[in-house]
Design a protein around this motif. Structure first.
Motif, PDB file in Angstrom:
ATOM      1  N   PHE A  27      44.885  49.645  54.167  1.00  0.00           N
ATOM      2  CA  PHE A  27      45.047  48.619  53.137  1.00  0.00           C
ATOM      3  C   PHE A  27      44.570  49.147  51.779  1.00  0.00           C
ATOM      4  CE2 PHE A  27      43.290  44.790  50.948  1.00  0.00           C
ATOM      5  CZ  PHE A  27      44.509  44.232  50.624  1.00  0.00           C
ATOM      6  N   LEU A  31      46.766  49.495  48.352  1.00  0.00           N
ATOM      7  CA  LEU A  31      46.400  48.957  47.040  1.00  0.00           C
ATOM      8  C   LEU A  31      46.490  50.038  45.963  1.00  0.00           C
ATOM      9  CD1 LEU A  31      43.325  46.629  47.705  1.00  0.00           C
ATOM     10  CD2 LEU A  31      45.661  45.957  47.183  1.00  0.00           C
ATOM     11  N   LEU A 100      54.376  37.364  46.182  1.00  0.00           N
ATOM     12  CA  LEU A 100      53.689  37.826  44.971  1.00  0.00           C
ATOM     13  C   LEU A 100      54.637  38.640  44.095  1.00  0.00           C
ATOM     14  CD1 LEU A 100      51.089  38.188  43.317  1.00  0.00           C
ATOM     15  CD2 LEU A 100      50.509  40.119  44.795  1.00  0.00           C
TER      16      LEU A 100
ATOM     17  N   ALA B  10      42.784  40.012  52.988  1.00  0.00           N
ATOM     18  CA  ALA B  10      43.670  41.033  52.420  1.00  0.00           C
ATOM     19  C   ALA B  10      44.627  40.414  51.407  1.00  0.00           C
ATOM     20  CB  ALA B  10      44.452  41.726  53.531  1.00  0.00           C
ATOM     21  N   SER B  11      45.135  39.217  51.697  1.00  0.00           N
ATOM     22  CA  SER B  11      46.075  38.563  50.785  1.00  0.00           C
ATOM     23  C   SER B  11      45.398  38.225  49.463  1.00  0.00           C
ATOM     24  CB  SER B  11      46.621  37.284  51.426  1.00  0.00           C
ATOM     25  OG  SER B  11      47.248  37.586  52.647  1.00  0.00           O
ATOM     26  N   VAL B  13      42.693  39.630  48.222  1.00  0.00           N
ATOM     27  CA  VAL B  13      42.356  40.889  47.543  1.00  0.00           C
ATOM     28  C   VAL B  13      43.601  41.456  46.853  1.00  0.00           C
ATOM     29  CG1 VAL B  13      41.669  43.296  47.918  1.00  0.00           C
ATOM     30  CG2 VAL B  13      40.396  41.451  49.009  1.00  0.00           C
ATOM     31  N   LEU B  14      44.730  41.400  47.542  1.00  0.00           N
ATOM     32  CA  LEU B  14      45.970  41.926  46.955  1.00  0.00           C
ATOM     33  C   LEU B  14      46.305  41.193  45.658  1.00  0.00           C
ATOM     34  CD1 LEU B  14      48.573  43.666  47.155  1.00  0.00           C
ATOM     35  CD2 LEU B  14      49.609  41.751  48.378  1.00  0.00           C
ATOM     36  N   VAL B  15      46.280  39.855  45.707  1.00  0.00           N
ATOM     37  CA  VAL B  15      46.630  39.066  44.519  1.00  0.00           C
ATOM     38  C   VAL B  15      45.656  39.363  43.380  1.00  0.00           C
ATOM     39  CG1 VAL B  15      46.802  36.722  43.610  1.00  0.00           C
ATOM     40  CG2 VAL B  15      47.736  37.245  45.864  1.00  0.00           C
ATOM     41  N   VAL B  17      43.656  42.013  42.903  1.00  0.00           N
ATOM     42  CA  VAL B  17      43.757  43.391  42.408  1.00  0.00           C
ATOM     43  C   VAL B  17      44.999  43.574  41.548  1.00  0.00           C
ATOM     44  CG1 VAL B  17      44.192  45.778  43.148  1.00  0.00           C
ATOM     45  CG2 VAL B  17      42.376  44.458  44.223  1.00  0.00           C
ATOM     46  N   VAL B  18      46.114  43.027  42.018  1.00  0.00           N
ATOM     47  CA  VAL B  18      47.371  43.177  41.271  1.00  0.00           C
ATOM     48  C   VAL B  18      47.274  42.504  39.906  1.00  0.00           C
ATOM     49  CG1 VAL B  18      49.724  42.298  41.224  1.00  0.00           C
ATOM     50  CG2 VAL B  18      48.936  43.569  43.197  1.00  0.00           C
TER      51      VAL B  18
END
Lengths: 455, 110
Positions: A27, A31, A100, B10-11, B13-15, B17-18
Motif C-alpha cells: 500500500f 501511494l 476518488l 487505507a481508503s 489514508v489514500l484520500v 494523501v492524494v
C-alpha cells in the motif's frame, strides 16, 4: 473416494504474521506511485503563470490519471497483491480509488475555469481535438462509475456490466492521450519517463489478467469429474486437473474463478465460487446454488466438460489463525460452502478444535450437506455441534426457528464469547443481522471474520 | 473485521494523501511565482537605486557627500556610502528576469 481422501494434505504456508506487513508495504508503494507525478511536477516545473485554483485543477488531473493507471494493476488478481488482505478487500479498495479518481477528474476542468481558463472549456464547441479527447474520457468515466454504482437500479445484468466495464482501457487511453498532448508537465522528460513506465506496467498487468492467463488456462482446462445434486437447487461440481498436473494449493475456505466451456449452447462465463472441498482432496469441488441466469444452468453441467480454473483467492480460513481452538461458524444458505471446506479439512486432519455451527436456511429442504455434517459431528474431529435454524419451518420441525439473532447467539454461546473466533458467511441481510447481534454481545470486532459473495 | 478495518484505514489514508499532495503542489507552485516576483522586484529596486545615485552624481555634490544623496533617494544614510561608479548601459531600466535567474530561484527552492 477413499483413495482420494487418503491423499497427503497439501497446504501452502499462510504465514499470517507476515502478510499484514506485506499488505502495508504494498500500500505504501502504491501511494508513492500515485503521488509520484506530482513530485516530479514540483521538481521539474516549480514556476507557473497560473494561480492556486488553476494549479489545483492540474494536480487533480495528474493524480486522478495516476489512480486510473494503477487500477489495472489493482484489479489484475495478482496473488502477491491480495495475499495481505484478500481479493474481496482489494476489489473494494478498487472501488474507493475509482470513486476518488472520478471526483478528481470531474473537478479538473471546473477548477481550471475557476482558476482563470476560458469558460468555453466547459461548454464550447470550437475547441482543439485534444480538449475533446479529455471531454470524451470524462463522459465515459462518469458513465462507467454510474453504471457500477447504480447497476441494480439500472437493471443491468452482470455480464452486460462487465462488458461495459472493459471500456476502462479505452477511457484510460483517451485520458492519457489528452494529458500527454495538453499538459505542460508532460513536456519534461522525467514526467514522460514516469508515465510511459506506468503505461507499460498497466498494459502488462491488463494483458496478463485479461489475455495471457485466460489463454493459458483455456489451453489446459480442468475437467468436470462428477456432478451431484445436493438439494432441489444446489449442485456440487467436482473438477480434476489436466492429466499430469496437480491442482493448485489452497487454504480451506478460499474461492476460485471458474470459466465453464460446456458447449451445447450453454453460457460460457467466468464467475467466482467458493472451493467447497478440502485441500486434503486431490480434486476441486464447488457447490453452486441456482440463483441467477448463469447458475440456473449449472445442473446441466456434465462430466467431461472443460473448466478454466483460476485461484485460489481470499483470506476466509481458520488456517490463518492456527492458535484459535474454539470456533463458531455462522452460515446462511449456500454460505455454508467455505465453512464446509474448513470442516472437511478439520475432519481430515483430525483437528481437536471445538466448533459450533449455526446453520440458517429457509426450509428443511434447503439444508445442504445435512448428512455429512452429522457424520463429521459424530466423528469427533472437530468436536462439532450443529444447530439448524429455519425461517420457514414445515410441520414436524422441532429445531430452532426464525433467524440467527442475539437471543440465539446468547443461548448457544453462553460463555466465553470474547475469546472465541467467529466465521460468518451468508446473504447480506443475514450477515448484517449477525454482525449487529455479535456487536451487542460485546464480541470484539477483531474476532470476527466474514465473507461476502459479491466482489 | 480486521481486514475491513484495514480497508477503511487505507481508503482514508489514500484520500488524505492524494488531496494533501495535490494541494501541496498547487501551493508550492504559487509560492514559487510569488517568490520569483519578489526577487524580480528587489532586482529592479537595486538597479533603480544605482541609477538614482548615478543621476545625483552627474549633477555634482552639494554639501557633505552622502547626506543629500541619501535624502534624494529617500534611503538611509548607509546607502549613500556605497562607492560611486559610472552608469552602465541598460541601468535605470527595469531589468528583465533572466532565465538563469529563474534557475537560481529553482535551486533555492529545492
Amino acid at each position: 473416494m477413499a483413495s482420494r481422501e487418503a491423499a497427503k494434505p497439501q497446504l501452502p504456508d499462510p504465514s499470517p504474521s507476515r502478510r499484514p506487513r506485506w499488505g502495508a508495504a504494498l500500500f505504501g508503494f502504491y501511494l508513492v506511485l500515485v503521488v509520484a507525478s506530482l513530485a516530479i511536477a514540483a521538481i521539474t516545473r516549480p514556476l507557473t503563470d497560473h494561480g492556486f485554483v488553476y494549479e489545483l485543477g492540474r494536480s487533480f488531473a495528474l493524480v486522478g490519471l495516476s489512480l486510473l493507471a494503477l487500477q489495472f494493476v489493482v484489479t489484475a488478481r495478482l496473488h502477491w497483491s491480495e495475499q495481505g488482505v484478500g481479493l474481496d478487500m482489494v476489489y473494494r479498495f478498487h472501488r474507493v480509488a475509482a470513486g476518488l479518481a472520478a471526483v478528481l477528474i470531474l473537478c479538473h476542468p471546473m477548477l481550471l475555469v475557476a482558476g482563470g481558463a476560458r469558460p468555453e472549456l466547459l461548454y464550447g464547441f470550437g475547441l482543439p481535438w485534444n480538449i475533446w479527447l479529455g471531454r470524451a474520457a470524462l463522459v465515459l468515466l462518469m458513465i462507467q462509475v454510474g453504471m457500477s454504482v447504480w447497476r441494480p437500479q439500472l437493471h443491468v445484468g452482470f455480464e452486460q456490466w462487465r462488458l461495459l466495464h472493459n471500456q476502462a482501457t479505452l477511457i484510460f487511453g483517451i485520458a492519457f492521450a489528452h494529458a500527454y498532448v495538453t499538459g505542460d508537465d508532460f513536456g519534461e522528460a522525467a514526467m514522460r519517463g514516469l508515465w510511459w513506465g506506468m503505461v507499460v506496467v498497466a498494459a502488462t498487468a491488463y494483458a496478463y489478467h485479461r489475455l495471457a492467463l485466460p489463454w493459458a488456462l483455456a489451453r489446459s482446462p480442468y475437467r468436470v469429474a462428477k456432478v451431484k445434486q445436493e438439494t432441489h437447487n444446489v449442485w456440487t461440481i467436482e473438477m480434476e486437473p489436466p492429466p499430469g498436473r496437480k491442482r493448485f494449493d489452497f487454504q480451506p475456505g478460499q474461492f476460485h474463478f471458474l470459466h465453464f466451456r460446456r458447449g451445447r449452447g450453454l453460457p460460457a462465463e467466468e464467475h467466482h465460487f467458493t472451493i467447497a472441498s478440502s485441500p486434503t482432496h486431490p480434486f476441486l469441488a464447488s457447490t453452486i446454488k441456482e440463483v441467477g441466469d448463469f447458475t440456473a444452468t449449472i445442473g446441466e453441467t456434465r462430466p467431461g466438460d472443460a473448466v478454466a480454473v483460476r485461484g485460489p483467492y481470499g483470506r476466509f480460513s481458520y488456517t490463518y489463525r492456527p492458535a484459535e481452538k474454539d470456533i463458531v461458524f455462522i452460515a446462511g444458505g449456500i454460505g455454508i460452502t467455505p465453512i464446509m471446506s474448513m470442516l472437511r479439512h478439520m475432519r481430515d486432519t483430525k483437528s481437536d478444535c471445538a466448533a459450533l455451527l449455526l446453520f440458517a436456511n429457509r426450509t428443511e429442504g434447503d439444508i445442504a450437506f445435512r448428512r455429512e455434517l452429522e457424520e463429521i459431528a459424530a466423528g469427533g474431529h472437530p468436536r462439532l455441534r450443529v444447530v439448524h435454524i429455519l425461517s420457514e419451518p414445515g410441520e414436524g420441525w422441532s429445531g430452532e426457528t426464525g433467524y440467527v439473532d442475539k437471543d440465539k447467539l446468547s443461548r448457544y454461546i453462553a460463555e466465553g464469547r470474547e475469546r472465541r473466533m467467529y466465521y460468518v458467511c451468508g446473504p447480506a441481510p443475514m450477515m448484517k443481522l449477525v454482525m449487529a447481534a455479535l456487536g451487542d454481545l460485546a464480541v470484539p470486532r477483531d474476532r470476527i471474520e466474514f465473507e461476502r459473495f459479491v466482489l | 473485521m480486521r481486514r475491513l478495518r484495514s480497508l477503511r484505514i487505507a481508503s482514508v489514508v489514500l484520500v488524505v494523501v492524494v488531496l494533501a499532495a495535490a494541494l501541496a503542489l498547487a501551493v508550492y507552485r504559487r509560492e514559487v511565482i510569488e517568490d520569483a516576483e519578489q526577487h524580480e522586484h528587489e532586482a529592479w529596486m537595486h538597479h533603480h537605486e544605482a541609477w538614482m545615485q548615478s543621476e545625483e552624481q552627474s549633477r555634482g555634490p552639494t554639501s557633505r557627500e552622502g547626506e543629500d544623496v541619501g535624502k534624494a533617494t529617500g534611503k538611509a544614510h548607509g546607502v549613500a556610502s556605497h562607492p560611486r561608479r559610472a552608469q552602465q548601459p541598460g541601468e535605470g531600466e527595469r531589468p528583465p528576469l533572466r532565465r538563469d535567474e529563474h534557475r537560481r530561484h529553482e535551486h533555492h527552492h529545492r
